[in-house]
Scaffold this active site. Structure first.
Site, mmCIF file in Angstrom:
data_model
loop_
_atom_site.group_PDB
_atom_site.id
_atom_site.type_symbol
_atom_site.label_atom_id
_atom_site.label_comp_id
_atom_site.label_asym_id
_atom_site.label_seq_id
_atom_site.Cartn_x
_atom_site.Cartn_y
_atom_site.Cartn_z
ATOM 1 N N ARG A 8 0.831 -1.209 0.000
ATOM 2 C CA ARG A 8 0.000 0.000 0.000
ATOM 3 C C ARG A 8 0.861 1.253 0.000
ATOM 4 O O ARG A 8 2.027 1.206 0.422
ATOM 5 C CB ARG A 8 -0.919 0.030 1.221
ATOM 6 C CG ARG A 8 -0.166 0.046 2.550
ATOM 7 C CD ARG A 8 -1.147 0.010 3.691
ATOM 8 N NE ARG A 8 -0.536 -0.313 4.951
ATOM 9 C CZ ARG A 8 -0.515 0.499 6.005
ATOM 10 N NH1 ARG A 8 -1.035 1.710 5.930
ATOM 11 N NH2 ARG A 8 0.021 0.119 7.133
ATOM 12 N N GLU A 56 -2.334 1.048 12.661
ATOM 13 C CA GLU A 56 -2.351 1.378 11.223
ATOM 14 C C GLU A 56 -2.620 2.855 11.014
ATOM 15 O O GLU A 56 -3.091 3.268 9.950
ATOM 16 C CB GLU A 56 -3.409 0.539 10.493
ATOM 17 C CG GLU A 56 -3.269 -0.950 10.672
ATOM 18 C CD GLU A 56 -1.935 -1.503 10.176
ATOM 19 O OE1 GLU A 56 -1.288 -0.827 9.356
ATOM 20 O OE2 GLU A 56 -1.548 -2.591 10.621
ATOM 21 N N ASP A 232 -6.726 -6.634 13.827
ATOM 22 C CA ASP A 232 -5.335 -6.164 13.781
ATOM 23 C C ASP A 232 -4.907 -5.857 15.222
ATOM 24 O O ASP A 232 -4.867 -4.704 15.648
ATOM 25 C CB ASP A 232 -5.264 -4.916 12.894
ATOM 26 C CG ASP A 232 -3.837 -4.546 12.552
ATOM 27 O OD1 ASP A 232 -2.925 -4.971 13.271
ATOM 28 O OD2 ASP A 232 -3.642 -3.814 11.563
ATOM 29 N N TRP A 309 5.549 -4.156 10.073
ATOM 30 C CA TRP A 309 5.042 -4.965 8.958
ATOM 31 C C TRP A 309 5.825 -4.550 7.715
ATOM 32 O O TRP A 309 5.343 -3.779 6.873
ATOM 33 C CB TRP A 309 3.544 -4.699 8.773
ATOM 34 C CG TRP A 309 2.687 -5.286 9.852
ATOM 35 C CD1 TRP A 309 2.269 -6.588 9.918
ATOM 36 C CD2 TRP A 309 2.111 -4.634 10.991
ATOM 37 N NE1 TRP A 309 1.477 -6.769 11.031
ATOM 38 C CE2 TRP A 309 1.365 -5.603 11.706
ATOM 39 C CE3 TRP A 309 2.166 -3.322 11.487
ATOM 40 C CZ2 TRP A 309 0.672 -5.304 12.878
ATOM 41 C CZ3 TRP A 309 1.476 -3.032 12.650
ATOM 42 C CH2 TRP A 309 0.745 -4.015 13.326
ATOM 43 N N LYS A 312 6.291 -5.353 2.781
ATOM 44 C CA LYS A 312 5.939 -4.513 1.625
ATOM 45 C C LYS A 312 7.110 -3.663 1.149
ATOM 46 O O LYS A 312 7.132 -3.185 0.030
ATOM 47 C CB LYS A 312 4.745 -3.619 1.958
ATOM 48 C CG LYS A 312 4.988 -2.773 3.219
ATOM 49 C CD LYS A 312 3.786 -1.930 3.591
ATOM 50 C CE LYS A 312 2.641 -2.683 4.211
ATOM 51 N NZ LYS A 312 2.953 -3.370 5.481
HETATM 52 C C1 BEZ Z 1 0.569 -6.074 6.397
HETATM 53 O O1 BEZ Z 1 1.155 -4.992 6.408
HETATM 54 O O2 BEZ Z 1 0.834 -6.948 5.578
HETATM 55 C C2 BEZ Z 1 -0.497 -6.314 7.400
HETATM 56 C C3 BEZ Z 1 -0.616 -5.443 8.472
HETATM 57 C C4 BEZ Z 1 -1.585 -5.697 9.415
HETATM 58 C C5 BEZ Z 1 -2.436 -6.756 9.284
HETATM 59 C C6 BEZ Z 1 -2.293 -7.601 8.200
HETATM 60 C C7 BEZ Z 1 -1.337 -7.378 7.248
#
Ligand code: BEZ
Length: 359
Positions: A8, A56, A232, A309, A312
């Site tokens: 993202r 997030e 989450d 996380w 990505k």
């Molecule tokens: C991710 O960044 O891939 C992610 C973050 C939180 C929950 C699930 C995936």
């Protein structure tokens, strides 16, 4: 963990949104080099209310960053959300932000691809060989494993939640709060419904836990016909991976089942293929990408990435780690990821001199 991770550019922090914009063409290049699609770009839909800060970020801060950086997005009302996506009973104060560049990363595909490229470039892979110590000297680093000792001019440590055992001999640890996150898959009962990748933001329930949920769409490489959905959050948090239970947390599954029942259309509320994964988090929820902590002698021969996380950012972090190791400096600003920023490194024995020996 598992088969899916998020890609993202919709971020609450401008620094991370900019880094994501720079990383996007790197993913495109990796796909070209491997001749394979690695990200299913169904877009990312953030919806809900503007909560206080969450792991997030928040809806409004992400919106402001996208406006500032001219990242295109669509804003939807609660009614439009329910018209365009298979959600139901959304409160009228809910709104949505849809950003089309988001997508689901094929984790196993990326790992296979990187292994292939590394092997082609002459790298040797050794798996199942637990690293028990790293000893940096001024001109080389010895890496001790359960099987052997290796000598290298530089070492890059990407040990995630498992980093701190390697730092303990130097009297420090990275302040990792390790979440054991529970996930599960839920069957799509109505084949006509299509979900994007999404985050749902809402206030923490009075009974505890969290109302920050996420969902991945059905993708061909990860249990097609099922959605990975979860809260989450982690009921089980520890400061050491040794405490991992591998047992899905009933509370986290119940929060997710309840949310599906209340707000999702065409999806079973019965979890299947449950699992857990570890995410190590630092207090500011950011990443760590830097040389080893200052108490490690010859620290510039050891480069570290941990926390957050971060999958990505794999192509970007690979480049930055390489640059730190080989050039001694990164080609972009990495100060927000510094290991020396407040709250990241913790002294295990405050007031005592560090006694670790170097090779
Ligand atoms: C991710 O960044 O891939 C992610 C973050 C939180 C929950 C699930 C995936």
């Amino acid at each position: 963990a598992d088969f899916c991770r998020m890609w993202r550019v919709m971020y609450t922090g401008e620094y991370y949104a900019k880094m994501a914009l720079e990383t996007s063409p790197m993913w495109d290049k990796l796909e070209q080099d491997l001749g394979e699609k690695l990200i299913d770009k169904s877009g990312l839909l953030n919806f809900g209310i503007d909560t206080p800060d969450t792991p997030e970020g928040t809806m409004e801060d992400a919106k402001k960053v996208m406006q500032k950086l001219k990242i295109p997005f669509t804003q939807l009302t609660s009614a439009q959300l329910m018209q365009q996506y298979p959600f139901k009973n959304l409160p009228s104060e809910y709104y949505g932000l849809y950003q089309a560049n988001g997508g689901t990363i094929n984790v196993q595909g990326v790992l296979r691809g990187y292994y292939k490229l590394a092997a082609t470039a002459g790298a040797t892979m050794r798996s199942g060989e637990w690293v028990t110590g790293i000893s940096p000297s001024p001109t080389y680093v010895d890496v001790e494993t359960v099987k052997s000792t290796y000598r290298a001019s530089k070492v890059i440590v990407c040990a995630g939640a498992y980093l701190n055992d390697l730092l303990a001999p130097y009297g420090v640890k990275v302040n990792l709060q390790i979440w054991e996150m529970t996930f599960a898959y839920y069957q799509v009962l109505d084949p006509s419904v299509t979900y994007p990748m999404w985050f749902q933001f809402d206030d923490t329930p009075a009974s505890g836990g969290s109302s920050l949920f996420y969902g991945f769409p059905s993708v061909p490489w990860a249990r097609p016909g099922y959605l990975r959905l979860a809260v989450d959050y982690a009921a089980h948090v520890s400061d050491s991976p040794i405490d991992r239970t591998n047992v899905p947390a009933v509370q986290d599954i119940h929060l997710t089942m309840d949310n599906i029942q209340r707000h999702m259309v065409g999806v079973s509320t019965q979890p299947t293929q449950m699992g857990t994964c570890l995410v190590p988090l630092v207090p500011d929820n950011g990443y760590v990408l830097d040389f080893a902590p200052p108490s490690v002698p010859n620290r510039d021969n050891v480069v570290i990435a941990t926390a957050g996380w971060a999958f990505k950012f794999a192509p970007m972090f690979g480049k930055l780690l390489y640059e730190l190791a080989i050039d001694g400096k990164a080609s972009r600003d990495i100060t927000p990821m510094a290991i020396t920023r407040p709250g990241v490194v913790v002294d295990l024995y405050p007031g005592e001199a560090k006694t670790a020996s170097t090779a």
